[in-house]
Design an enzyme around this catalytic site. Structure first.
Site, PDB file in Angstrom:
ATOM      1  N   SER A 159      61.129  57.739  98.531  1.00  0.00           N
ATOM      2  CA  SER A 159      61.818  59.016  98.742  1.00  0.00           C
ATOM      3  C   SER A 159      61.230  59.718  99.955  1.00  0.00           C
ATOM      4  CB  SER A 159      61.650  59.909  97.514  1.00  0.00           C
ATOM      5  OG  SER A 159      62.058  61.240  97.776  1.00  0.00           O
ATOM      6  N   TYR A 185      54.733  63.961  92.588  1.00  0.00           N
ATOM      7  CA  TYR A 185      55.896  63.134  92.927  1.00  0.00           C
ATOM      8  C   TYR A 185      55.701  62.495  94.299  1.00  0.00           C
ATOM      9  CZ  TYR A 185      60.762  61.895  93.969  1.00  0.00           C
ATOM     10  OH  TYR A 185      61.911  61.217  94.313  1.00  0.00           O
TER      11      TYR A 185
END
Length: 327
Positions: A159, A185
């Protein structure tokens, strides 16, 4: 790094869909495993690979939900697997290896984002444990089948969230630093990218190549369930009625567009013999440089990957740490 971070000018782009990317590619006789293949971009990835003729195996923590989601994907196999449960990973891999099939494509698409601080039974922070360590263990256990394919690809869905934080080798599980959901994350997604670098280095001689990728920002999935609605609204990715705003050039994509780079990495002949790279918009990403760094942080339209997310030394270190953590 096996391959330089330079675009190959694939002919596809931000608005390309998985179906467009796979057009003309025949996967008959190929076997693919897609984690997270029963929701979001993982489901679209599994559906499109199956439409091209591949045998599809989808690991699922909830097999009944998996079967319901894949009811329109004829022939898809659903098997139990929980990425936070090492024993279930081993059992899944053992059953697959016992089938005697080679594994041509492994797409690591399952993931969680910005969860509250939670630890698994080992005491590991769950975003790092789910997004990276579970997939690391799965690849290690399935290694004989990947080698047997005589030309396998492992694709890890990373990501642009790498911007939130790199891998903190001194405190992977937030035992000493304050926990921040998006920092955790970012760490897990950076780990996905580094994993591809070292996996490709170790596997290329045996025909196993690895890729990581940014799929875009896809709001219409379960990934954002831990993100406060006001944060999503403030980002501009939803309209006043809460419906996703689609603008591929800003990386705000549909599920079909979001799955395109996964499918491209898994199947494109343009990547033959290449690997260890981070991709986006169905192409290899350029490296972020000092001259492009400010624009990269400010605009989703500026492509690129941070050098630290594809650094070979960090990738080798992460591999060694991951081996210890997964025994």
């Amino acid at each position: 790094m096996t391959t330089a971070q330079h675009p190959v000018r694939s002919g596809f782009g931000a608005a390309s869909t998985a179906e467009e990317v796979i057009k003309g590619i025949d996967l008959t006789g190929r076997v693919a495993i897609v984690t997270g293949g029963y929701s979001g971009i993982g489901l679209e990835t599994a559906r499109v690979l199956r439409s091209a003729g591949a045998e599809i195996v989808v690991p699922a923590r909830d097999p009944e939900r998996g079967r319901a989601a894949l009811r329109d994907v004829p022939g898809a196999e659903i098997e139990y697997l929980d990425l936070l449960d090492p024993a279930s990973i081993d059992a899944f891999a053992k059953k697959f290896l016992a089938s005697g099939r080679p594994l041509h494509i492994l797409v690591n698409s399952a993931g969680i984002m910005a969860t509250p601080l939670t630890r698994d039974a080992r005491g590991y922070e769950v975003q790092f444990a789910t997004n990276h360590l579970g997939h690391f263990q799965l690849v290690r256990r399935l290694w004989p089948a990947l080698v047997a394919a005589d030309g396998a690809r492992v694709v890890s869905v990373s990501s642009r969230g790498i911007r939130f934080g790199g891998v903190d080798f001194d405190d992977l599980h937030f035992e000493h630093r304050p926990y921040e959901p998006f920092v955790a994350y970012g760490q897990s997604k950076t780990a996905n990218a580094l994993f591809a670098v070292e996996l490709d280095r170790r596997g290329s001689a045996q025909g196993v190549h690895a890729f990581s990728l940014h799929p875009g920002i896809i709001i219409d999935t379960g990934l954002v369930k831990y993100v406060a609605p006001e944060i999503i609204r403030a980002s501009g990715t939803v309209d006043e009625d809460g419906r996703p705003v689609i603008d591929p050039e800003r990386q705000w994509k549909t599920v079909q567009q979001g799955a395109a780079t996964s499918v491209w990495c898994a199947t494109s002949p343009q990547l033959g013999g290449l690997g260890g790279v981070y991709c986006e918009n169905c192409d290899i990403s350029p490296l972020v440089t000092p001259s492009t760094e400010a624009a990269w942080y400010e605009s989703e339209q500026t492509p690129g990957v941070l050098p630290g997310a594809v650094d070979p030394e960090s990738a080798a270190r992460l591999w060694e740490v991951s081996e210890r953590l997964t025994a």
